[in-house]
Write a protein that holds these residues in place. Structure first.
Motif, PDB file in Angstrom:
ATOM      1  N   ARG A 134     -14.983   5.560 -18.814  1.00 35.86           N
ATOM      2  CA  ARG A 134     -15.147   4.631 -19.931  1.00 35.86           C
ATOM      3  C   ARG A 134     -16.410   3.832 -19.675  1.00 35.86           C
ATOM      4  O   ARG A 134     -16.544   3.217 -18.614  1.00 35.86           O
ATOM      5  CB  ARG A 134     -13.962   3.678 -20.041  1.00 35.86           C
ATOM      6  N   ASP A 135     -17.309   3.857 -20.659  1.00 35.90           N
ATOM      7  CA  ASP A 135     -18.614   3.206 -20.494  1.00 35.90           C
ATOM      8  C   ASP A 135     -19.259   3.755 -19.221  1.00 35.90           C
ATOM      9  O   ASP A 135     -19.445   4.943 -19.099  1.00 35.90           O
ATOM     10  CB  ASP A 135     -18.471   1.685 -20.474  1.00 35.90           C
ATOM     11  N   ASN A 136     -19.571   2.891 -18.269  1.00 33.49           N
ATOM     12  CA  ASN A 136     -20.184   3.340 -17.014  1.00 33.49           C
ATOM     13  C   ASN A 136     -19.192   3.302 -15.864  1.00 33.49           C
ATOM     14  O   ASN A 136     -19.587   3.354 -14.707  1.00 33.49           O
ATOM     15  CB  ASN A 136     -21.389   2.456 -16.675  1.00 33.49           C
ATOM     16  N   GLU A 137     -17.915   3.195 -16.173  1.00 34.81           N
ATOM     17  CA  GLU A 137     -16.899   3.060 -15.144  1.00 34.81           C
ATOM     18  C   GLU A 137     -16.034   4.312 -15.068  1.00 34.81           C
ATOM     19  O   GLU A 137     -15.602   4.845 -16.080  1.00 34.81           O
ATOM     20  CB  GLU A 137     -16.013   1.853 -15.460  1.00 34.81           C
ATOM     21  N   THR A 138     -15.803   4.767 -13.837  1.00 38.48           N
ATOM     22  CA  THR A 138     -14.939   5.919 -13.602  1.00 38.48           C
ATOM     23  C   THR A 138     -13.666   5.442 -12.927  1.00 38.48           C
ATOM     24  O   THR A 138     -13.717   4.720 -11.929  1.00 38.48           O
ATOM     25  CB  THR A 138     -15.638   6.967 -12.716  1.00 38.48           C
ATOM     26  N   ASP A 139     -12.531   5.828 -13.476  1.00 33.17           N
ATOM     27  CA  ASP A 139     -11.232   5.523 -12.892  1.00 33.17           C
ATOM     28  C   ASP A 139     -10.478   6.826 -12.697  1.00 33.17           C
ATOM     29  O   ASP A 139     -10.883   7.874 -13.180  1.00 33.17           O
ATOM     30  CB  ASP A 139     -10.417   4.606 -13.822  1.00 33.17           C
ATOM     31  N   LEU A 140      -9.369   6.751 -12.001  1.00 32.93           N
ATOM     32  CA  LEU A 140      -8.478   7.891 -11.843  1.00 32.93           C
ATOM     33  C   LEU A 140      -7.147   7.537 -12.491  1.00 32.93           C
ATOM     34  O   LEU A 140      -6.610   6.453 -12.264  1.00 32.93           O
ATOM     35  CB  LEU A 140      -8.272   8.230 -10.366  1.00 32.93           C
ATOM     36  N   ALA A 141      -6.642   8.447 -13.314  1.00 36.66           N
ATOM     37  CA  ALA A 141      -5.393   8.211 -14.025  1.00 36.66           C
ATOM     38  C   ALA A 141      -4.264   8.992 -13.373  1.00 36.66           C
ATOM     39  O   ALA A 141      -4.433  10.129 -12.946  1.00 36.66           O
ATOM     40  CB  ALA A 141      -5.534   8.615 -15.492  1.00 36.66           C
ATOM     41  N   THR A 142      -3.114   8.366 -13.326  1.00 40.12           N
ATOM     42  CA  THR A 142      -1.899   8.995 -12.841  1.00 40.12           C
ATOM     43  C   THR A 142      -0.867   8.986 -13.960  1.00 40.12           C
ATOM     44  O   THR A 142      -0.890   8.105 -14.815  1.00 40.12           O
ATOM     45  CB  THR A 142      -1.322   8.262 -11.601  1.00 40.12           C
ATOM     46  N   TYR A 191       0.836  -1.190   0.000  1.00 43.10           N
ATOM     47  CA  TYR A 191       0.000   0.000   0.000  1.00 43.10           C
ATOM     48  C   TYR A 191       0.873   1.242   0.000  1.00 43.10           C
ATOM     49  O   TYR A 191       1.902   1.282   0.681  1.00 43.10           O
ATOM     50  CB  TYR A 191      -0.896   0.025   1.247  1.00 43.10           C
ATOM     51  N   VAL A 192       0.448   2.246  -0.764  1.00 41.55           N
ATOM     52  CA  VAL A 192       1.138   3.533  -0.794  1.00 41.55           C
ATOM     53  C   VAL A 192       0.099   4.646  -0.712  1.00 41.55           C
ATOM     54  O   VAL A 192      -1.067   4.448  -1.053  1.00 41.55           O
ATOM     55  CB  VAL A 192       1.995   3.719  -2.076  1.00 41.55           C
ATOM     56  N   GLU A 193       0.550   5.804  -0.235  1.00 40.15           N
ATOM     57  CA  GLU A 193      -0.314   6.989  -0.222  1.00 40.15           C
ATOM     58  C   GLU A 193      -0.040   7.765  -1.503  1.00 40.15           C
ATOM     59  O   GLU A 193       1.083   8.223  -1.728  1.00 40.15           O
ATOM     60  CB  GLU A 193      -0.047   7.840   1.018  1.00 40.15           C
ATOM     61  N   LEU A 194      -1.073   7.914  -2.322  1.00 43.43           N
ATOM     62  CA  LEU A 194      -0.958   8.592  -3.604  1.00 43.43           C
ATOM     63  C   LEU A 194      -1.631   9.960  -3.511  1.00 43.43           C
ATOM     64  O   LEU A 194      -2.842  10.042  -3.244  1.00 43.43           O
ATOM     65  CB  LEU A 194      -1.625   7.748  -4.690  1.00 43.43           C
ATOM     66  N   PRO A 195      -0.876  11.043  -3.687  1.00 45.48           N
ATOM     67  CA  PRO A 195      -1.486  12.379  -3.653  1.00 45.48           C
ATOM     68  C   PRO A 195      -2.535  12.514  -4.756  1.00 45.48           C
ATOM     69  O   PRO A 195      -2.358  11.995  -5.864  1.00 45.48           O
ATOM     70  CB  PRO A 195      -0.313  13.324  -3.905  1.00 45.48           C
ATOM     71  N   VAL A 196      -3.630  13.225  -4.465  1.00 49.59           N
ATOM     72  CA  VAL A 196      -4.668  13.416  -5.479  1.00 49.59           C
ATOM     73  C   VAL A 196      -4.253  14.464  -6.501  1.00 49.59           C
ATOM     74  O   VAL A 196      -4.760  14.463  -7.622  1.00 49.59           O
ATOM     75  CB  VAL A 196      -6.048  13.780  -4.866  1.00 49.59           C
ATOM     76  N   LEU A 197      -3.316  15.323  -6.109  1.00 52.27           N
ATOM     77  CA  LEU A 197      -2.814  16.338  -7.034  1.00 52.27           C
ATOM     78  C   LEU A 197      -2.164  15.633  -8.232  1.00 52.27           C
ATOM     79  O   LEU A 197      -1.277  14.807  -8.069  1.00 52.27           O
ATOM     80  CB  LEU A 197      -1.799  17.237  -6.336  1.00 52.27           C
ATOM     81  N   GLY A 198      -2.639  15.919  -9.407  1.00 55.30           N
ATOM     82  CA  GLY A 198      -2.101  15.292 -10.604  1.00 55.30           C
ATOM     83  C   GLY A 198      -2.933  14.138 -11.128  1.00 55.30           C
ATOM     84  O   GLY A 198      -2.710  13.677 -12.242  1.00 55.30           O
ATOM     85  N   LEU A 199      -3.876  13.650 -10.333  1.00 53.34           N
ATOM     86  CA  LEU A 199      -4.764  12.590 -10.814  1.00 53.34           C
ATOM     87  C   LEU A 199      -5.859  13.206 -11.681  1.00 53.34           C
ATOM     88  O   LEU A 199      -6.293  14.327 -11.431  1.00 53.34           O
ATOM     89  CB  LEU A 199      -5.410  11.830  -9.653  1.00 53.34           C
ATOM     90  N   THR A 200      -6.291  12.472 -12.690  1.00 52.50           N
ATOM     91  CA  THR A 200      -7.384  12.938 -13.541  1.00 52.50           C
ATOM     92  C   THR A 200      -8.441  11.851 -13.644  1.00 52.50           C
ATOM     93  O   THR A 200      -8.148  10.662 -13.519  1.00 52.50           O
ATOM     94  CB  THR A 200      -6.881  13.291 -14.959  1.00 52.50           C
ATOM     95  N   THR A 201      -9.651  12.285 -13.878  1.00 53.89           N
ATOM     96  CA  THR A 201     -10.772  11.363 -14.014  1.00 53.89           C
ATOM     97  C   THR A 201     -10.820  10.813 -15.432  1.00 53.89           C
ATOM     98  O   THR A 201     -10.680  11.556 -16.393  1.00 53.89           O
ATOM     99  CB  THR A 201     -12.101  12.089 -13.700  1.00 53.89           C
ATOM    100  N   VAL A 202     -11.020   9.500 -15.519  1.00 56.32           N
ATOM    101  CA  VAL A 202     -11.172   8.831 -16.806  1.00 56.32           C
ATOM    102  C   VAL A 202     -12.485   8.064 -16.757  1.00 56.32           C
ATOM    103  O   VAL A 202     -12.686   7.223 -15.880  1.00 56.32           O
ATOM    104  CB  VAL A 202     -10.008   7.840 -17.072  1.00 56.32           C
TER     105      VAL A 202
END
Length: 134
Positions: free
Chosen positions: A108-116, A95-106
């Motif tokens: 696709r279809d009905n699914e939402t992911d976050l891109a780094t 497990y790691v702590e990933l800052p939200v700064l720099g993440l973008t919403t992606v």
């Protein structure tokens, strides 16, 4: 005989570590779900509620999954500033702590992911987050 005792002790220690890790992961999951329930449907970050954030995948620039959100973490001011992410394919689980700064919403279809923009190697280089003790 001595070798047998050492092997038995090693197996016992390994089993205890595995049970401890499993208990810590269960506690983490329960804590994350409770927090999401308390937070309710209010958007926490990226227009998503805390419960929705727990269901997104973290994907790399190539669109491949690199991790799963395990917990939403907040700064002292209450704003979501990072996500606890379980890295895909790590064994044992990492497990790691990933800052939200720099993440973008992606979406696709009905699914939402976050891109780094971070690579898997860069994510693996982040300090390992310690799970709460069981």
């Amino acid at each position: 005989m001595r070798t047998f005792i050492l092997l038995a002790a090693s197996a016992t220690l390994l089993a205890a570590c595995t049970n401890s890790d499993d208990a810590a992961e269960e506690r983490l999951e329960k804590t994350a779900e409770t927090s999401a329930t308390v937070a309710g449907p209010v958007p926490a970050a990226f227009g998503l509620s805390e419960a929705q954030l727990l269901n997104v995948d973290i994907v790399g620039a190539d669109g491949k999954e690199v991790g799963d959100v395990a917990q939403v973490l907040r700064a002292p001011d209450g704003k979501v500033d990072r996500l606890l992410v379980e890295l895909e394919g790590s064994n044992p689980d990492r497990y790691v702590e990933l800052p939200v700064l720099g993440l973008t919403t992606v979406v696709r279809d009905n699914e939402t992911d976050l891109a780094t923009s971070m690579t898997k190697d860069e994510l693996l280089a982040l300090p390992e987050a310690k799970l709460p003790l069981p």
